[in-house]
Design a protein around this motif. Structure first.
Motif: not given
Length: 59
Positions: A37-59
């Motif tokens: 919910i916090l990630v979606e709030l930041l993405n929609i409200g502040l156009d944060a662009g935080i991916p929900v799927r892990p980026r390659p460097e997180h795997q």
């Protein structure tokens, strides 16, 4: 607005893989539905662009 993710948990439900971010905040871990919910709030409200799927460097 950096994605300083503590970890990303992956789980399968009804044949699909779902990714759930987890963040550390003041010594506590925020994960699961609350983190989503916090990630979606930041993405929609502040156009944060935080991916929900892990980026390659997180795997």
């Amino acid at each position: 607005m950096e994605d300083k993710r503590h970890r990303t948990d992956a789980f399968k439900y009804r044949g699909k893989t779902h990714y759930v971010p987890a963040y550390e905040y003041q010594g506590n871990i925020i994960w699961g539905l609350t983190a989503c919910i916090l990630v979606e709030l930041l993405n929609i409200g502040l156009d944060a662009g935080i991916p929900v799927r892990p980026r390659p460097e997180h795997q």
